[in-house]
Design a protein around this motif. Sequence first.
Motif, PDB file in Angstrom:
ATOM      1  N   THR A 123       0.884  -1.264  -0.003  1.00  0.00           N
ATOM      2  CA  THR A 123      -0.036   0.039  -0.012  1.00  0.00           C
ATOM      3  C   THR A 123       0.711   1.357   0.135  1.00  0.00           C
ATOM      4  OG1 THR A 123      -2.007   1.109   1.078  1.00  0.00           O
ATOM      5  CG2 THR A 123      -0.300   0.034   2.550  1.00  0.00           C
ATOM      6  N   PHE A 124       0.460   2.298  -0.482  1.00  0.00           N
ATOM      7  CA  PHE A 124       1.029   3.587  -0.431  1.00  0.00           C
ATOM      8  C   PHE A 124       2.442   3.296  -1.153  1.00  0.00           C
ATOM      9  CE2 PHE A 124      -2.497   5.016   2.042  1.00  0.00           C
ATOM     10  CZ  PHE A 124      -2.755   6.334   1.586  1.00  0.00           C
ATOM     11  N   PHE A 125       3.509   3.869  -0.681  1.00  0.00           N
ATOM     12  CA  PHE A 125       4.622   3.841  -1.683  1.00  0.00           C
ATOM     13  C   PHE A 125       5.386   2.546  -1.244  1.00  0.00           C
ATOM     14  CE2 PHE A 125       4.240   8.420  -0.211  1.00  0.00           C
ATOM     15  CZ  PHE A 125       3.943   8.945  -1.295  1.00  0.00           C
ATOM     16  N   GLY A 126       4.778   1.679  -0.832  1.00  0.00           N
ATOM     17  CA  GLY A 126       5.274   0.287  -0.748  1.00  0.00           C
ATOM     18  C   GLY A 126       4.926  -0.430  -2.090  1.00  0.00           C
ATOM     19  N   LEU A 127       3.918   0.310  -2.971  1.00  0.00           N
ATOM     20  CA  LEU A 127       3.739  -0.429  -4.105  1.00  0.00           C
ATOM     21  C   LEU A 127       4.847  -0.243  -5.076  1.00  0.00           C
ATOM     22  CD1 LEU A 127       0.134   1.167  -5.083  1.00  0.00           C
ATOM     23  CD2 LEU A 127       0.516  -1.098  -4.292  1.00  0.00           C
ATOM     24  N   ASP A 128       5.726   0.803  -4.667  1.00  0.00           N
ATOM     25  CA  ASP A 128       7.085   0.582  -5.639  1.00  0.00           C
ATOM     26  C   ASP A 128       7.790  -0.609  -5.666  1.00  0.00           C
ATOM     27  OD1 ASP A 128       6.244   3.241  -5.838  1.00  0.00           O
ATOM     28  OD2 ASP A 128       7.951   4.495  -4.726  1.00  0.00           O
ATOM     29  N   ALA A 129       7.634  -1.428  -4.778  1.00  0.00           N
ATOM     30  CA  ALA A 129       8.390  -2.570  -4.712  1.00  0.00           C
ATOM     31  C   ALA A 129       7.644  -3.716  -5.685  1.00  0.00           C
ATOM     32  CB  ALA A 129       8.281  -3.412  -3.341  1.00  0.00           C
ATOM     33  N   ILE A 130       6.535  -3.250  -6.164  1.00  0.00           N
ATOM     34  CA  ILE A 130       5.896  -4.376  -7.047  1.00  0.00           C
ATOM     35  C   ILE A 130       5.262  -3.579  -8.494  1.00  0.00           C
ATOM     36  CG2 ILE A 130       5.126  -6.022  -5.514  1.00  0.00           C
ATOM     37  CD1 ILE A 130       2.534  -4.710  -5.504  1.00  0.00           C
ATOM     38  N   THR A 131       6.009  -2.378  -8.787  1.00  0.00           N
ATOM     39  CA  THR A 131       5.583  -1.704  -9.853  1.00  0.00           C
ATOM     40  C   THR A 131       6.599  -1.684 -10.935  1.00  0.00           C
ATOM     41  OG1 THR A 131       4.235   0.291  -8.451  1.00  0.00           O
ATOM     42  CG2 THR A 131       4.957   0.683 -10.669  1.00  0.00           C
ATOM     43  N   LYS A 132       6.600  -2.213 -12.020  1.00  0.00           N
ATOM     44  CA  LYS A 132       7.410  -2.427 -13.115  1.00  0.00           C
ATOM     45  C   LYS A 132       8.540  -1.288 -13.200  1.00  0.00           C
ATOM     46  CE  LYS A 132       4.605  -5.319 -15.698  1.00  0.00           C
ATOM     47  NZ  LYS A 132       3.789  -5.567 -16.923  1.00  0.00           N
ATOM     48  N   LYS A 133       8.154  -0.284 -13.237  1.00  0.00           N
ATOM     49  CA  LYS A 133       8.802   1.035 -13.696  1.00  0.00           C
ATOM     50  C   LYS A 133       9.719   1.350 -12.228  1.00  0.00           C
ATOM     51  CE  LYS A 133       6.259   3.017 -17.290  1.00  0.00           C
ATOM     52  NZ  LYS A 133       5.519   4.142 -17.713  1.00  0.00           N
ATOM     53  N   LYS A 134       9.378   1.006 -11.206  1.00  0.00           N
ATOM     54  CA  LYS A 134      10.021   1.474  -9.998  1.00  0.00           C
ATOM     55  C   LYS A 134      10.835   0.382  -9.209  1.00  0.00           C
ATOM     56  CE  LYS A 134       6.960   5.445  -9.421  1.00  0.00           C
ATOM     57  NZ  LYS A 134       6.161   6.200  -8.325  1.00  0.00           N
ATOM     58  N   MET A 135      10.519  -0.869  -9.441  1.00  0.00           N
ATOM     59  CA  MET A 135      11.018  -1.990  -8.516  1.00  0.00           C
ATOM     60  C   MET A 135      12.470  -2.105  -8.512  1.00  0.00           C
ATOM     61  SD  MET A 135       9.383  -5.054 -10.286  1.00  0.00           S
ATOM     62  CE  MET A 135       9.616  -6.267  -8.999  1.00  0.00           C
ATOM     63  N   ASN A 136      13.193  -1.637  -9.578  1.00  0.00           N
ATOM     64  CA  ASN A 136      14.518  -1.584  -9.813  1.00  0.00           C
ATOM     65  C   ASN A 136      15.189  -0.456  -9.358  1.00  0.00           C
ATOM     66  OD1 ASN A 136      15.280  -4.259 -11.081  1.00  0.00           O
ATOM     67  ND2 ASN A 136      13.907  -3.615 -12.697  1.00  0.00           N
ATOM     68  N   ASN A 137      14.686   0.662  -8.955  1.00  0.00           N
ATOM     69  CA  ASN A 137      15.101   1.806  -8.430  1.00  0.00           C
ATOM     70  C   ASN A 137      14.865   2.336  -6.948  1.00  0.00           C
ATOM     71  OD1 ASN A 137      16.415   2.310 -11.036  1.00  0.00           O
ATOM     72  ND2 ASN A 137      14.404   2.697 -11.884  1.00  0.00           N
ATOM     73  N   ILE A 138      14.738   1.397  -5.977  1.00  0.00           N
ATOM     74  CA  ILE A 138      14.307   1.824  -4.874  1.00  0.00           C
ATOM     75  C   ILE A 138      15.448   2.235  -3.974  1.00  0.00           C
ATOM     76  CG2 ILE A 138      13.189   0.806  -2.765  1.00  0.00           C
ATOM     77  CD1 ILE A 138      11.265  -0.706  -4.353  1.00  0.00           C
ATOM     78  N   LYS A 139      15.624   3.186  -3.350  1.00  0.00           N
ATOM     79  CA  LYS A 139      16.486   3.629  -2.609  1.00  0.00           C
ATOM     80  C   LYS A 139      16.533   3.909  -1.092  1.00  0.00           C
ATOM     81  CE  LYS A 139      17.717   6.802  -6.509  1.00  0.00           C
ATOM     82  NZ  LYS A 139      18.249   5.758  -7.351  1.00  0.00           N
ATOM     83  N   VAL A 140      17.461   4.299  -0.491  1.00  0.00           N
ATOM     84  CA  VAL A 140      17.565   4.311   0.841  1.00  0.00           C
ATOM     85  C   VAL A 140      17.045   5.940   1.100  1.00  0.00           C
ATOM     86  CG1 VAL A 140      19.067   4.526   2.977  1.00  0.00           C
ATOM     87  CG2 VAL A 140      19.354   2.877   1.569  1.00  0.00           C
ATOM     88  N   ALA A 141      16.229   5.973   2.308  1.00  0.00           N
ATOM     89  CA  ALA A 141      15.830   7.358   2.422  1.00  0.00           C
ATOM     90  C   ALA A 141      16.636   7.888   3.668  1.00  0.00           C
ATOM     91  CB  ALA A 141      14.490   7.291   3.271  1.00  0.00           C
ATOM     92  N   THR A 142      17.568   9.081   3.002  1.00  0.00           N
ATOM     93  CA  THR A 142      18.641   9.577   3.681  1.00  0.00           C
ATOM     94  C   THR A 142      18.006  10.949   4.437  1.00  0.00           C
ATOM     95  OG1 THR A 142      19.199  10.727   1.734  1.00  0.00           O
ATOM     96  CG2 THR A 142      20.393   8.967   2.333  1.00  0.00           C
ATOM     97  N   VAL A 143      16.724  11.495   4.191  1.00  0.00           N
ATOM     98  CA  VAL A 143      16.294  12.690   5.031  1.00  0.00           C
ATOM     99  C   VAL A 143      15.264  12.067   5.843  1.00  0.00           C
ATOM    100  CG1 VAL A 143      14.858  14.697   4.613  1.00  0.00           C
ATOM    101  CG2 VAL A 143      16.603  14.156   2.711  1.00  0.00           C
ATOM    102  N   GLY A 144      15.335  12.625   7.347  1.00  0.00           N
ATOM    103  CA  GLY A 144      14.599  12.318   8.386  1.00  0.00           C
ATOM    104  C   GLY A 144      14.614  10.822   8.761  1.00  0.00           C
TER     105      GLY A 144
END
Length: 157
Positions: A44-65
């Motif tokens: 759900t929410f931004f966790g969807l990035d992990a299963i979205t074709k265009k984003k799943m290869n580009n998940i990054k570490v959150a360095t702010v906050g």
Amino acid sequence: MAENEKIKKLSIVISKGSLEGVYPGLIMANGARMAGIEVNVFFTFFGLDAITKKKMNNIKVATVGNPALGIPTLIGALPGMSTIATNMMKKQMEELDIPPVPEFIEMISDAGGKLYACLATVEMFKLKKEDFCDQLEDILTVGDFYNLSAGGQIIFT
């Protein structure tokens, strides 16, 4: 739960789209499947990035906050800091033989884990089923997810 009673079903909610937000749920799901536990993973929410074709290869570490990184927010906001932190973490994960997100998703699915997307979030982000990886089982309402999770444990990562 009785001391000798084992968990038979586990449902995991992944709501964050950063490496440190996605991996705990994937590791728990994989470990549960290896232990023979039925697993449902609800993105759900931004966790969807992990299963979205265009984003799943580009998940990054959150360095702010992210106080766990031990760097001030001002430094974390500098251009390139997220990339540096992400590359360092990916290198460490590779050394530990932890697969990249798309491969992890495939492993969990191949082991019988079921992957679901949150309908409300999919609609809010204007996504379609074809935007997601092939391993996505279905797009569900929260109520459907609760019904699927009945009788098991729910973990929010």
